[in-house]
Scaffold this motif. Structure first.
Motif, mmCIF file in Angstrom:
data_model
loop_
_atom_site.group_PDB
_atom_site.id
_atom_site.type_symbol
_atom_site.label_atom_id
_atom_site.label_comp_id
_atom_site.label_asym_id
_atom_site.label_seq_id
_atom_site.Cartn_x
_atom_site.Cartn_y
_atom_site.Cartn_z
ATOM 1 N N CYS A 93 48.435 71.743 48.837
ATOM 2 C CA CYS A 93 48.801 70.449 48.359
ATOM 3 C C CYS A 93 47.683 69.483 48.082
ATOM 4 O O CYS A 93 47.592 69.001 47.036
ATOM 5 N N HIS A 94 46.869 69.119 49.190
ATOM 6 C CA HIS A 94 46.297 68.070 49.158
ATOM 7 C C HIS A 94 44.978 68.393 48.146
ATOM 8 O O HIS A 94 44.568 67.438 47.373
ATOM 9 N N THR A 95 44.368 69.536 47.846
ATOM 10 C CA THR A 95 43.162 69.662 47.212
ATOM 11 C C THR A 95 43.531 69.382 45.778
ATOM 12 O O THR A 95 42.727 69.177 45.081
ATOM 13 N N ARG A 96 44.811 69.371 45.557
ATOM 14 C CA ARG A 96 44.998 69.218 43.865
ATOM 15 C C ARG A 96 45.990 68.261 43.633
ATOM 16 O O ARG A 96 45.487 67.435 42.738
ATOM 17 N N LEU A 97 46.881 67.730 44.452
ATOM 18 C CA LEU A 97 47.674 66.709 44.345
ATOM 19 C C LEU A 97 47.062 65.356 44.660
ATOM 20 O O LEU A 97 47.517 64.247 44.140
ATOM 21 N N LYS A 98 46.552 65.311 45.866
ATOM 22 C CA LYS A 98 46.033 64.171 46.246
ATOM 23 C C LYS A 98 44.390 63.883 45.702
ATOM 24 O O LYS A 98 43.692 64.275 46.372
ATOM 25 N N ARG A 99 44.613 63.442 44.347
ATOM 26 C CA ARG A 99 43.400 63.108 43.728
ATOM 27 C C ARG A 99 43.276 61.522 43.561
ATOM 28 O O ARG A 99 44.396 61.140 43.097
ATOM 29 N N SER A 100 42.123 60.908 43.540
ATOM 30 C CA SER A 100 42.192 59.308 43.473
ATOM 31 C C SER A 100 42.833 59.190 41.963
ATOM 32 O O SER A 100 42.626 59.699 41.114
ATOM 33 N N GLY A 101 43.840 58.322 42.226
ATOM 34 C CA GLY A 101 44.643 57.798 40.766
ATOM 35 C C GLY A 101 45.572 58.660 40.473
ATOM 36 O O GLY A 101 46.376 58.533 39.308
ATOM 37 N N ALA A 102 45.890 59.975 41.023
ATOM 38 C CA ALA A 102 46.806 60.917 40.511
ATOM 39 C C ALA A 102 48.244 60.737 41.117
ATOM 40 O O ALA A 102 48.350 60.782 42.479
ATOM 41 N N TRP A 103 49.274 60.443 40.336
ATOM 42 C CA TRP A 103 50.510 60.166 40.733
ATOM 43 C C TRP A 103 51.482 61.191 39.959
ATOM 44 O O TRP A 103 51.604 60.714 38.796
ATOM 45 N N GLY A 104 51.724 62.278 40.347
ATOM 46 C CA GLY A 104 52.584 63.284 39.355
ATOM 47 C C GLY A 104 54.243 63.084 39.485
ATOM 48 O O GLY A 104 54.417 62.640 40.592
ATOM 49 N N TYR A 105 54.701 63.385 38.516
ATOM 50 C CA TYR A 105 56.183 63.390 38.764
ATOM 51 C C TYR A 105 56.565 64.762 39.433
ATOM 52 O O TYR A 105 55.828 65.547 39.499
ATOM 53 N N GLU A 106 57.649 64.355 39.981
ATOM 54 C CA GLU A 106 58.040 65.281 41.219
ATOM 55 C C GLU A 106 58.254 66.815 40.609
ATOM 56 O O GLU A 106 57.762 67.799 40.983
ATOM 57 N N VAL A 107 58.812 66.849 39.430
ATOM 58 C CA VAL A 107 59.087 68.287 38.786
ATOM 59 C C VAL A 107 57.633 68.799 38.261
ATOM 60 O O VAL A 107 57.615 70.093 38.633
ATOM 61 N N ASN A 108 56.826 68.078 38.117
ATOM 62 C CA ASN A 108 55.114 68.662 37.675
ATOM 63 C C ASN A 108 54.834 69.121 38.950
ATOM 64 O O ASN A 108 53.958 70.024 39.046
ATOM 65 N N CYS A 109 54.798 68.193 39.886
ATOM 66 C CA CYS A 109 54.177 68.489 41.270
ATOM 67 C C CYS A 109 54.706 69.789 41.928
ATOM 68 O O CYS A 109 54.005 70.729 42.236
ATOM 69 N N ASN A 110 55.915 69.742 41.620
ATOM 70 C CA ASN A 110 56.430 71.311 42.187
ATOM 71 C C ASN A 110 55.802 72.687 41.279
ATOM 72 O O ASN A 110 55.973 73.418 41.971
#
Ligand SMILES: [Zn+2]
Length: 420
Positions: free
Chosen positions: A375-392
């Motif tokens: 999760c963190h290495t790809r989703l928690k990037r500065s300024g990155a807020w993804g839609y739930e469906v895309n995150c999943n």
């Protein structure tokens, strides 16, 4: 030569396809699969496809059945082309890069390293199309693959290896669905500040792995923004598909204190050894001691003594001590009661010495590191807020990659493209 490489390999490929599939290339007749009529070739129809070895132009014979109103291009099927211009090899390579880094960066890297140009929007679309509807069983290795890893870990010892299941949650930054659609500032210039508010959501996940001495051998993981029930359902699918060879290893579950995790474990793996994560346990003791004694040396002494008692399996003594303890304040009294209730609930899961002697793990590091890595290495990037469906979908592809089933996901994708 470097600059020309795509054109060169593209035209080489054209020649090779022409040669290798000359039978299909020269074909004059074909039998209609539906009505068995003999169809004759119509004029050649050109088609261009983008591949990792460049742009490939094919002139292929077309057959059309007027009765069935269906056409067929045998030369598309022979070399395994998929519908659409961008072929699967490009999609696969792009997805590999995209799941590791942000889209803009992925596009630049991809172009620089391969010479293939693919816009970041296109990379996004293609990657998410591959990941549509992936379930835990789509990204799980087969029972045979898992058994092979277990057998490797067990080789040379007479003991069955320890199979560990960790369950945990982590937070991912998401953007609400209401942020979709055109927003002011989007077309000409970026809005200074988004009009929506980001929402951290819990990514719940589980991981099965083997303990081979000090080493972790990964078996299977699944992380999604999902409810507790969804996670239970995914675990159930894994259990019912018989993916975890419970008879070949000793199953042990390590979790923190959250009750829902244990409910799933008790329902699905009743014979598994249950372990309360040592560090979460220690954490809750420290919190209580701080409320009772403040930052004093006494607090540390108490925690050390209590952990030692737990280590020696003296949970009853610890619970008795807590019951007799007088709170120094109302807050401390509450903390003592909470700590007592916590330990009482997990009393069967804290005999750390016995567990260690039996070779079981007492720490949930295996799942915590999976949280960070998936999760963190790809989703928690500065300024990155993804839609739930895309995150999943991103999480599903990352799980597939590190479960060793990325190819399997693309086989599924190819079948789906063909069927469509
Ligand atoms: Zn026909």
């Amino acid at each position: 030569m470097w600059a020309l490489r795509q054109d060169l390999t593209g035209s080489l490929t054209e020649a090779v396809v022409e040669h290798a599939h000359r039978f299909e290339d020269m074909r004059q007749e074909i039998v209609c699969e539906t009505c068995q009529r003999l169809l004759t070739a119509r004029p050649l129809v050109p088609r261009t496809v983008e591949t990792m070895v460049g742009r490939v132009r094919l002139e292929r014979p077309c057959f059309y059945c007027r009765v069935c109103q269906a056409g067929v291009y045998p030369l598309d099927e022979a070399p395994g082309l998929t519908p659409g211009r961008t072929q699967l090899d490009v999609q696969k390579a792009a997805a590999r890069v995209v799941i590791e880094t942000a889209y803009d960066e992925a596009q630049a890297l991809f172009h620089d390293l391969t010479g293939v140009h693919l816009g970041s929007e296109r990379m996004h679309t293609l990657t998410h199309r591959v990941a549509e509807g992936l379930s835990v069983l789509d990204i799980a290795p087969s029972r045979e693959q898992i058994e092979e890893r277990v057998a490797q870990a067990a080789a040379g010892t007479w003991r069955r290896p320890w199979v560990v299941l960790g369950i945990d949650g982590a937070y991912a930054p998401t953007r609400p669905e209401s942020a979709r659609g055109r927003r002011p500032g989007q077309r000409r210039q970026r809005a200074r500040r988004p009009r929506w508010k980001g929402e951290p959501r819990e990514v719940k996940g589980f991981r099965f792995y083997l303990l081979d001495g000090e080493r972790i051998v990964h078996l299977l993981r699944w992380h999604q923004i999902q409810t507790e029930a969804d996670l239970g359902e995914a675990l159930k699918q894994v259990q019912e598909a018989g993916l975890i060879p419970e008879d070949r290893g000793r199953l042990c579950v390590v979790c923190d204190g959250a009750p829902w995790r244990w409910e799933h474990v008790e329902a699905l793996f009743p014979d598994a050894k249950q372990v309360l994560d040592y560090y979460h346990c220690s954490d809750s003791l420290h919190r209580m001691a701080k409320a009772q004694y403040g930052d004093a040396q006494q607090a540390l002494h108490w925690v050390e003594a209590t952990l030692t008692r737990l280590y020696l399996g003296k949970i009853s003594a610890v619970l008795g001590g807590l019951k007799r303890m007088q709170g120094t304040s109302e807050e401390a009294q509450q903390a003592i009661a909470n700590c007592g209730a916590f330990l009482h609930k997990h009393r069967g899961r804290t005999s750390y010495r016995q567990l260690r002697r039996g070779g079981y793990t007492v720490g949930s590091g295996g799942i915590e590191s999976s949280n960070k890595f998936i999760c963190h290495t790809r989703l928690k990037r500065s300024g990155a807020w993804g839609y739930e469906v895309n995150c999943n979908q991103m999480l599903a592809l990352r799980c597939a990659t590190y479960n060793g089933t990325f190819d399997q996901v693309f086989v599924r994708h190819q079948e789906r493209l063909r069927a469509a």
